[in-house]
Write a protein that holds these residues in place. Structure first.
Motif, PDB file in Angstrom:
ATOM      1  N   LYS A  14     -21.887  35.169  31.171  1.00  0.00           N
ATOM      2  CA  LYS A  14     -21.934  34.084  32.155  1.00  0.00           C
ATOM      3  C   LYS A  14     -20.697  34.135  33.038  1.00  0.00           C
ATOM      4  O   LYS A  14     -19.591  34.358  32.559  1.00  0.00           O
ATOM      5  N   HIS A  15     -20.914  33.931  34.332  1.00  0.00           N
ATOM      6  CA  HIS A  15     -19.829  33.914  35.307  1.00  0.00           C
ATOM      7  C   HIS A  15     -20.329  33.161  36.525  1.00  0.00           C
ATOM      8  O   HIS A  15     -21.530  33.020  36.723  1.00  0.00           O
ATOM      9  N   VAL A  16     -19.431  32.699  37.345  1.00  0.00           N
ATOM     10  CA  VAL A  16     -19.804  31.997  38.565  1.00  0.00           C
ATOM     11  C   VAL A  16     -20.387  32.979  39.577  1.00  0.00           C
ATOM     12  O   VAL A  16     -19.866  34.068  39.768  1.00  0.00           O
ATOM     13  N   CYS A  17     -21.473  32.567  40.223  1.00  0.00           N
ATOM     14  CA  CYS A  17     -22.026  33.306  41.355  1.00  0.00           C
ATOM     15  C   CYS A  17     -21.908  32.395  42.565  1.00  0.00           C
ATOM     16  O   CYS A  17     -22.489  31.306  42.591  1.00  0.00           O
ATOM     17  N   TYR A  18     -21.136  32.831  43.537  1.00  0.00           N
ATOM     18  CA  TYR A  18     -20.949  32.012  44.721  1.00  0.00           C
ATOM     19  C   TYR A  18     -22.164  32.052  45.632  1.00  0.00           C
ATOM     20  O   TYR A  18     -22.375  31.159  46.435  1.00  0.00           O
ATOM     21  N   GLY A  19     -23.012  33.071  45.483  1.00  0.00           N
ATOM     22  CA  GLY A  19     -24.276  33.109  46.218  1.00  0.00           C
ATOM     23  C   GLY A  19     -25.238  32.055  45.700  1.00  0.00           C
ATOM     24  O   GLY A  19     -25.892  31.346  46.464  1.00  0.00           O
ATOM     25  N   CYS A  20     -25.340  31.944  44.381  1.00  0.00           N
ATOM     26  CA  CYS A  20     -26.209  30.945  43.744  1.00  0.00           C
ATOM     27  C   CYS A  20     -25.541  29.573  43.669  1.00  0.00           C
ATOM     28  O   CYS A  20     -26.194  28.573  43.419  1.00  0.00           O
ATOM     29  N   GLN A  21     -24.249  29.554  43.814  1.00  0.00           N
ATOM     30  CA  GLN A  21     -23.427  28.347  43.709  1.00  0.00           C
ATOM     31  C   GLN A  21     -23.549  27.686  42.336  1.00  0.00           C
ATOM     32  O   GLN A  21     -23.674  26.469  42.223  1.00  0.00           O
ATOM     33  N   SER A  22     -23.521  28.530  41.309  1.00  0.00           N
ATOM     34  CA  SER A  22     -23.563  28.019  39.947  1.00  0.00           C
ATOM     35  C   SER A  22     -23.066  29.097  38.983  1.00  0.00           C
ATOM     36  O   SER A  22     -22.901  30.246  39.357  1.00  0.00           O
ATOM     37  N   ALA A  23     -22.863  28.678  37.740  1.00  0.00           N
ATOM     38  CA  ALA A  23     -22.570  29.650  36.689  1.00  0.00           C
ATOM     39  C   ALA A  23     -23.911  30.232  36.256  1.00  0.00           C
ATOM     40  O   ALA A  23     -24.860  29.498  35.999  1.00  0.00           O
TER      41      ALA A  23
END
Length: 98
Positions: A68-77
């Motif tokens: 698990k990691h942050v995705c700034y494209g999805c704007q969520s972990a």
């Protein structure tokens, strides 16, 4: 693969230096399961279901589990699937003493 670019012309060193890659762990090229973006991320060996003392230079991406990691494209972990363990970047950091 070069230390600083991949075959698509991405600047992997710049991606790793970006805070979005994370601060701790080994560098991996990974794909977000939400949006399909490929980015350099840092993940600990434990997060990828590896022994904490494993030699990261001997790992293959296929040996590692999603993390698990942050995705700034999805704007969520979200979950990321490792594609490549970026050994060149890891060794470059070791050479610089980081």
């Amino acid at each position: 693969m070069s230390v600083d670019t991949d075959r698509d012309g991405r600047d992997l060193e710049a991606e790793l230096a970006n805070p979005a890659a994370g601060k701790f762990g080994i560098p991996v090229d990974a794909v977000c399961v939400g949006c399909g973006r490929t980015r350099v991320k840092r993940a600990s060996l434990e997060e990828m279901d590896q022994h904490p003392r494993a030699d990261p230079t001997a790992l293959k991406a296929s040996d590692c589990t999603s993390f698990k990691h942050v995705c700034y494209g999805c704007q969520s972990a979200t979950w990321w699937n490792p594609v490549t363990v970026l050994i060149g970047l890891l060794e470059s950091e070791r050479d610089r003493g980081e």
